[in-house]
Design an enzyme around this catalytic site. Structure first.
Site, PDB file in Angstrom:
ATOM      1  N   TYR A  61       0.839  -1.213   0.000  1.00 50.77           N
ATOM      2  CA  TYR A  61       0.000   0.000   0.000  1.00 50.77           C
ATOM      3  C   TYR A  61       0.871   1.260   0.000  1.00 50.77           C
ATOM      4  O   TYR A  61       0.369   2.363  -0.206  1.00 50.77           O
ATOM      5  CB  TYR A  61      -0.945   0.060   1.210  1.00 50.77           C
ATOM      6  N   HIS A 119       0.393 -11.754   2.095  1.00 47.96           N
ATOM      7  CA  HIS A 119      -0.654 -10.995   1.399  1.00 47.96           C
ATOM      8  C   HIS A 119      -1.430 -11.848   0.389  1.00 47.96           C
ATOM      9  O   HIS A 119      -2.654 -11.798   0.326  1.00 47.96           O
ATOM     10  CB  HIS A 119      -0.032  -9.783   0.700  1.00 47.96           C
TER      11      HIS A 119
END
Ligand code: NAP
Length: 268
Positions: A61, A119
């Site tokens: 991110y 992730h």
């Protein structure tokens, strides 16, 4: 096995925390995907001031530094917060995973991460080796818990068999159900974290959710979040960037959807 101690004063009313592996995990967190720069810092600070205690970020991110800065500006007691970050797919070999996590710690200016997730799984990852590296970090108190994200129910079960995984973070909303993953979590008294719980904002236009919400004096977004929580063993991490949405998404612990309404939403 990990004991879920849920004090249910009123059956069906979801408590604000899920207790797993000696940690109280706030059922509501702030998603930070696409929050960047000063907006991210300000939103994290505002959310903490409003009462959020769970933050979700990820290496990819590109905002771990800003999340850390928002935490610092809030003056919150670090021990009261539950911070999740995720290691990206190109860092899943043990050395890269340790390096990447240390880097996340530096960026967030914190001594530990509450929950570190893989992730996304990759076809060539060596799951056991990756989980061992995460466990190594846990033993050194650099992370408190480990988990996975975007794992199929089969892979989630395999991960649980290999290490003390406490969660699978997956897309879960009235539009994308995760009943099989939830069943795996419940079998071992673990947690599913629902990402994109508002269908990336789509729920607010949903006629059925709006209609149900009217009867409880709640918005469609609040109904969607409440529906997720009422499954049990589910935490939610809606992303919001304004005070109004941040506040609205917190007000989901003072009402209970009837069984009939739960079923109607399941039928969407
Ligand atoms: N593990 C993974 O692979 C993965 C993938 C995707 C996401 N995630 C995590 O999950 C978090 C949430 O998912 P998401 O960001 O995809 O989508 P989401 O939370 O389902 O939806 C966010 C959208 O909903 C809007 N919104 C927020 N509160 C609202 C309300 N009360 N009423 C109406 N609209 C509202 C937001 O607008 P405003 O910004 O204007 O408030 C934003 O446009 C991410 O931020 C990230 O932390 C994880």
């Amino acid at each position: 096995m990990y004991l879920v101690k849920r004090k249910q004063k009123h059956p069906g009313i979801v408590e604000k925390y899920l207790n797993i592996e000696n940690s109280s995990i706030p059922l509501l967190g702030l998603g930070t995907w696409e929050l960047t720069g000063q907006e991210c810092i300000d939103t994290v600070e505002a959310a903490i001031h409003l009462g959020y205690r769970h933050l979700d970020t990820a290496h990819i991110y590109n905002n771990e530094e800003q999340v850390g800065q928002g935490v610092k500006q809030s003056n919150a007691d670090r021990q009261e917060l539950f911070i999740t970050t995720k290691v990206s797919t190109h860092n899943l070999d043990p050395d890269s995973l340790v390096r990447s996590t240390e880097n996340s710690l530096v960026k967030m200016k914190t001594d530990y991460i509450d929950l570190l997730l893989i992730h996304w799984p990759t076809p060539d990852m060596e799951l056991e080796a990756t989980l061992s590296a995460m466990f190594w970090l846990k033993e050194r108190k650099r992370i408190r818990h480990l988990g996975v994200s975007n794992f199929s129910p089969v892979l989630f079960r395999e991960a649980i068999g290999l290490g003390p995984v406490i969660c699978n973070q997956v897309e879960f909303s009235p539009y994308i159900k995760q009943y099989d993953n939830l069943a795996v979590a419940k079998e071992s008294e673990l947690m599913i974290t629902a990402f994109s719980p508002l269908g990336k904002g789509k729920v607010s236009q949903d006629k059925l959710l709006q209609e149900i919400g009217k009867r409880y004096e709640k918005s469609a977004a609040q109904v969607a979040l409440r529906w997720l929580l009422q499954h049990g063993n589910v935490s939610v991490i809606p992303k919001a960037s304004g005070i109004q949405h941040l506040k609205e998404n917190m007000e989901i612990f003072d009402f209970e959807l009837s069984r009939e309404d739960m079923e109607k939403i399941a039928g969407i």
